[in-house]
Design a protein around this motif. Structure first.
Motif, short mmCIF file in Angstrom:
data_model
loop_
_atom_site.label_atom_id
_atom_site.label_comp_id
_atom_site.label_asym_id
_atom_site.label_seq_id
_atom_site.Cartn_x
_atom_site.Cartn_y
_atom_site.Cartn_z
N ASP A 197 12.71 28.57 17.96
CA ASP A 197 12.82 27.56 16.92
C ASP A 197 14.26 27.52 16.42
O ASP A 197 14.86 28.56 16.14
N HIS A 198 14.80 26.31 16.29
CA HIS A 198 16.16 26.10 15.81
C HIS A 198 16.13 25.04 14.72
O HIS A 198 15.13 24.34 14.55
N ARG A 199 17.23 24.91 14.02
CA ARG A 199 17.32 23.84 13.01
C ARG A 199 17.21 22.47 13.67
O ARG A 199 16.68 21.54 13.09
N GLN A 200 17.73 22.34 14.89
CA GLN A 200 17.74 21.05 15.58
C GLN A 200 16.44 20.74 16.29
O GLN A 200 16.23 19.62 16.72
N GLY A 201 15.56 21.73 16.49
CA GLY A 201 14.32 21.49 17.20
C GLY A 201 13.72 22.77 17.75
O GLY A 201 13.90 23.84 17.17
N VAL A 202 13.05 22.66 18.88
CA VAL A 202 12.38 23.81 19.50
C VAL A 202 12.69 23.83 21.00
O VAL A 202 13.01 22.80 21.60
N VAL A 203 12.59 25.02 21.58
CA VAL A 203 12.78 25.20 23.02
C VAL A 203 11.63 26.04 23.54
O VAL A 203 11.30 27.07 22.97
N LEU A 204 11.01 25.59 24.62
CA LEU A 204 9.97 26.36 25.30
C LEU A 204 10.53 26.76 26.66
O LEU A 204 10.97 25.90 27.44
N GLU A 205 10.55 28.06 26.94
CA GLU A 205 10.98 28.58 28.23
C GLU A 205 9.77 29.20 28.92
O GLU A 205 9.06 30.00 28.32
N ILE A 206 9.56 28.81 30.18
CA ILE A 206 8.40 29.29 30.95
C ILE A 206 8.91 29.83 32.27
O ILE A 206 9.70 29.18 32.95
N GLU A 207 8.43 31.02 32.64
CA GLU A 207 8.83 31.64 33.90
C GLU A 207 7.69 31.55 34.91
O GLU A 207 6.55 31.90 34.60
N PHE A 208 8.02 31.10 36.13
CA PHE A 208 7.07 31.01 37.22
C PHE A 208 7.53 31.92 38.36
O PHE A 208 8.70 32.28 38.45
N SER A 209 6.60 32.24 39.26
CA SER A 209 6.92 33.08 40.41
C SER A 209 7.64 32.31 41.51
O SER A 209 8.38 32.90 42.29
N SER A 210 7.42 31.01 41.58
CA SER A 210 8.03 30.23 42.66
C SER A 210 8.47 28.86 42.14
O SER A 210 7.98 28.38 41.12
N GLU A 211 9.36 28.25 42.89
CA GLU A 211 9.81 26.89 42.55
C GLU A 211 8.65 25.90 42.67
O GLU A 211 8.58 24.94 41.89
N GLU A 212 7.79 26.11 43.64
CA GLU A 212 6.67 25.19 43.84
C GLU A 212 5.75 25.17 42.62
O GLU A 212 5.31 24.11 42.18
N GLN A 213 5.45 26.36 42.06
CA GLN A 213 4.62 26.42 40.86
C GLN A 213 5.31 25.71 39.70
O GLN A 213 4.67 24.96 38.96
#
Length: 133
Positions: free
Chosen positions: A43-59
């Motif tokens: 959470d930031h003053r300017q908005g929000v960021v969601l970071e998601i980690e996957f095992s592969s590029e295809e996923q």
């Protein structure tokens, strides 16, 4: 190898935090059911960021095009100016020190005029003849 996807949502017609409350759980559920290994919100003053980690590029790419992901992205506060979706880590992976706003380049960025040199001809000064009595 880690394959991250970042979704940055900025404030707009309403706060991005309200968008996170309304759609965050659905995004996380879609990510976990499609192979996500880790996820985190920033959470930031300017908005929000969601970071998601996957095992592969295809996923990662398959998740990005799911209807369960596209619908919340269509509902962000400012879809034209404040939505960024890209591979890699985003806004939360940088410095822990908040960025200070910098002056805009247009404020005082114009060059000052060069000082003009006075040209003198180097002529002798005329003096009156000495007076003799």
């Amino acid at each position: 190898m880690d394959h991250w996807l970042s979704i940055e949502v900025g404030n707009g017609a309403f706060p991005a935090s309200a968008w996170k409350r309304a759609h965050g759980d659905d995004l996380i559920e879609a990510a976990l059911t499609n192979g996500a290994r880790h996820w985190m919100w920033h959470d930031h003053r300017q908005g929000v960021v969601l970071e998601i980690e996957f095992s592969s590029e295809e996923q990662r790419d398959r998740f990005r095009h799911l209807p369960a992901v596209l619908a919340p992205l269509d509902a962000v506060p400012d879809p034209e100016n404040a939505l960024f979706v890209y591979p890699g880590r985003g806004g939360g992976s940088g410095s822990r020190v908040p960025h200070r706003p910098r002056p805009r380049p247009s404020s005082g960025a114009g060059a000052l005029p060069e000082p003009k040199e006075e040209l003198t001809m180097g002529l002798a000064q005329a003096e009156p003849p000495p007076v003799r009595f």
